[in-house]
Write an enzyme that holds these catalytic residues in place. Structure first.
Site, mmCIF file in Angstrom:
data_model
loop_
_atom_site.group_PDB
_atom_site.id
_atom_site.type_symbol
_atom_site.label_atom_id
_atom_site.label_comp_id
_atom_site.label_asym_id
_atom_site.label_seq_id
_atom_site.Cartn_x
_atom_site.Cartn_y
_atom_site.Cartn_z
ATOM 1 N N LYS A 60 47.221 109.384 -13.320
ATOM 2 C CA LYS A 60 47.771 110.769 -12.566
ATOM 3 C C LYS A 60 46.665 111.462 -11.734
ATOM 4 O O LYS A 60 45.489 111.410 -12.054
ATOM 5 C CB LYS A 60 47.930 111.792 -13.839
ATOM 6 C CG LYS A 60 47.882 113.056 -14.058
ATOM 7 C CD LYS A 60 48.053 113.712 -15.355
ATOM 8 C CE LYS A 60 47.439 115.171 -15.539
ATOM 9 N NZ LYS A 60 47.571 115.604 -16.702
ATOM 10 N N LYS A 104 51.199 119.144 -26.041
ATOM 11 C CA LYS A 104 49.727 119.681 -26.378
ATOM 12 C C LYS A 104 49.859 120.162 -27.554
ATOM 13 O O LYS A 104 50.270 121.419 -27.667
ATOM 14 C CB LYS A 104 48.883 120.307 -25.246
ATOM 15 C CG LYS A 104 48.558 119.388 -24.086
ATOM 16 C CD LYS A 104 47.903 120.286 -23.164
ATOM 17 C CE LYS A 104 47.695 119.318 -21.844
ATOM 18 N NZ LYS A 104 47.354 120.109 -20.608
ATOM 19 N N SER A 134 43.617 110.737 -15.951
ATOM 20 C CA SER A 134 43.666 111.893 -15.456
ATOM 21 C C SER A 134 42.930 111.942 -14.234
ATOM 22 O O SER A 134 41.501 112.287 -14.806
ATOM 23 C CB SER A 134 43.944 113.052 -16.335
ATOM 24 O OG SER A 134 44.153 114.319 -15.451
ATOM 25 N N LYS A 173 45.421 114.935 -9.875
ATOM 26 C CA LYS A 173 45.477 116.464 -9.668
ATOM 27 C C LYS A 173 45.851 116.756 -8.243
ATOM 28 O O LYS A 173 45.132 116.098 -7.370
ATOM 29 C CB LYS A 173 44.277 117.344 -10.232
ATOM 30 C CG LYS A 173 43.804 116.964 -11.574
ATOM 31 C CD LYS A 173 44.931 117.814 -12.383
ATOM 32 C CE LYS A 173 44.505 117.975 -14.017
ATOM 33 N NZ LYS A 173 45.340 118.468 -14.714
ATOM 34 N N GLY A 185 46.025 116.146 -22.625
ATOM 35 C CA GLY A 185 44.604 116.520 -23.133
ATOM 36 C C GLY A 185 44.097 117.588 -22.349
ATOM 37 O O GLY A 185 44.659 118.259 -21.534
ATOM 38 N N ASP A 198 49.896 116.103 -11.174
ATOM 39 C CA ASP A 198 49.578 117.352 -11.761
ATOM 40 C C ASP A 198 49.313 118.617 -10.992
ATOM 41 O O ASP A 198 48.140 118.637 -10.467
ATOM 42 C CB ASP A 198 48.820 117.130 -13.015
ATOM 43 C CG ASP A 198 48.861 118.127 -13.922
ATOM 44 O OD1 ASP A 198 49.369 119.266 -13.736
ATOM 45 O OD2 ASP A 198 48.317 118.144 -14.965
ATOM 46 N N GLU A 229 54.065 116.744 -12.737
ATOM 47 C CA GLU A 229 53.783 117.629 -13.853
ATOM 48 C C GLU A 229 53.366 118.971 -13.527
ATOM 49 O O GLU A 229 52.670 119.458 -12.395
ATOM 50 C CB GLU A 229 52.395 117.120 -14.543
ATOM 51 C CG GLU A 229 52.056 117.897 -15.815
ATOM 52 C CD GLU A 229 50.923 116.996 -16.600
ATOM 53 O OE1 GLU A 229 50.582 116.004 -15.938
ATOM 54 O OE2 GLU A 229 50.399 117.629 -17.250
ATOM 55 N N ASP A 268 54.139 121.089 -18.603
ATOM 56 C CA ASP A 268 53.037 120.962 -19.534
ATOM 57 C C ASP A 268 52.920 122.737 -19.859
ATOM 58 O O ASP A 268 53.496 122.948 -20.779
ATOM 59 C CB ASP A 268 51.768 120.649 -18.787
ATOM 60 C CG ASP A 268 50.371 120.766 -19.268
ATOM 61 O OD1 ASP A 268 50.266 121.392 -20.257
ATOM 62 O OD2 ASP A 268 49.495 120.076 -18.834
#
Ligand code: OSB
Ligand code: MG
Length: 370
Positions: free
Chosen positions: A161, A262, A135, A163, A290, A188, A213, A238
């Site tokens: 992934k 999660k 990530s 952000k 995570g 994400d 995401e 998420d």
């Protein structure tokens, strides 16, 4: 198990490299650990909240309050059957699932210690290794981010992934896709967009992302269903999934084709297994998310991801991905296949908590007895 004492320990661990999301640029991981004492054994759990309510409504301040004043008194001095018994006792609590999960996770750790069985065995895990994805946070320039992408691809990470946030999205995706046409790529947004951005997400279909995401509101499943119907790229939820019922409704509405589990966000391992089983039945693949956690949360995540429907690469980072120091012995490290080996009875792998490292990182400690 008689619950004799509960410690709430606050630790601060600086990031090696700041980790930037649409909601915050993290420079230090401010975390709460819960240590539950029972009949000569101790179990650890980690509360995955942050210093402020930026990811969801809870933060370390609210969690400290809820754990200390609401949840711990329900079990201190009590004879408890285990995590399920604890969850029944706190069924009246609305929300506050990160706080609930912290004690629940510690009770699972106690059960591991008391039965001598691994968490994988206790929850019915089937995998011996789990695949790891990276990530990547927002970076000042596309060039810096591209260099990071290269760096982690070279280490064999199974999914990249990145952000995104408004203004730092499609150009970044385009640049990465140009250099890496075939990698497993996801984004994400951590809830940074609204349905007014529909055209942006339609335009993203061109880049063959494995999923997007949490593009929309942190508590939304209705707008996500509208978005999912308008785009080809699967949506992965998420933040929006905090319980079995959330997952059931989101799947029924068509709000997502993938779910990030999660255990903290969903109130613990017990609820996460229920979500996992539902998704397995409904053909919704899941992966373990995570929260830049300490080793305590990280190790439990590895076991969680050993369940059969965790078919996508997980955000379970090795310790050195974020931190110079961590609090398990050994430190969590990836294999040459970029996987994590799941502790079980056969391989004899166990992780101990590094109490001395906790002492070094400790900001405060509350000791609760009945
Ligand atoms: O949304 O998945 C997220 C980190 C902090 C808060 C939320 C998220 C993340 C990550 C990093 O994406 C996951 C990790 O490597 O721990
Ligand atoms: Mg996320």
């Amino acid at each position: 198990m008689r619950i004799d004492r509960i410690d709430i320990i606050r630790v601060n661990n600086p990031f090696i490299h700041p980790f930037e999301t649409s909601f915050l640029r993290f420079v230090v991981r401010d975390a709460l650990l819960v240590k539950v004492y029972s009949e000569g054994e101790t179990g650890y759990g980690e509360c995955k909240a942050f210093h402020a309510p930026l990811y969801n409504a809870e933060d370390n301040g609210t969690c400290l309050h809820v754990i200390k004043n609401i949840l711990a008194p329900l079990i201190l001095g009590e004879n408890l059957d285990g995590p399920e018994d604890y969850l029944q006792r706190c069924a009246f609590v609305r929300g506050n699932r990160l706080a609930i999960a912290a004690i629940e996770n510690a009770l699972w750790d106690l059960r591991v210690k008391m039965t001598g069985k691994s968490l994988k065995t206790l929850i019915g895990g089937t995998r011996s290794e789990v695949e790891v994805g990276i990530s990547l946070g927002l970076e000042p320039t596309i060039e810096v981010l591209l260099a990071k992408v290269e760096q982690y691809l070279a280490q064999g990470y199974h999914r990249t992934k990145i952000k995104i946030k408004p203004g730092k999205d499609i150009d970044i995706v385009r640049a990465i896709r140009k250099q890496h046409p075939d990698i497993t790529l996801t984004v994400d947004a951590n809830s940074a967009y609204t349905l007014a951005d529909l055209d942006l997400f339609k335009a993203m279909d061109e880049f063959n992302l494995s999923y997007i995401e949490q593009p929309l509101g942190e508590d939304d499943i209705v707008d996500h269903a509208v978005l999912q119907k308008a785009i080809r790229t699967p949506i992965c939820l998420d933040e929006s999934i905090t319980s079995f019922d959330d997952a059931r409704k989101a799947i029924d509405l068509g709000s997502a084709q993938v779910i990030n589990i999660k255990s903290s966000r969903c109130g613990g391992i017990h609820e996460s297994i229920r979500i996992h089983d539902l998704c397995l039945k409904q053909n919704i693949p899941v992966w373990c998310g995570g929260m830049t956690e300490t080793g305590i949360g990280r190790v439990q995540n590895i076991s969680m991801a050993s369940l059969p429907n965790f078919t996508l690469a997980n955000d379970i980072a090795p310790a050195d991905r974020y931190f110079a120091e961590d609090i398990t012995v050994p430190l969590v490290a990836i294999t040459e296949r970029c996987t994590l080996v799941v502790p079980d009875e056969q391989n004899g792998i166990t992780y101990a908590v590094d109490e001395a490292a906790i002492e070094r990182m400790m900001v405060s400690r509350e000791i609760l007895r009945n």
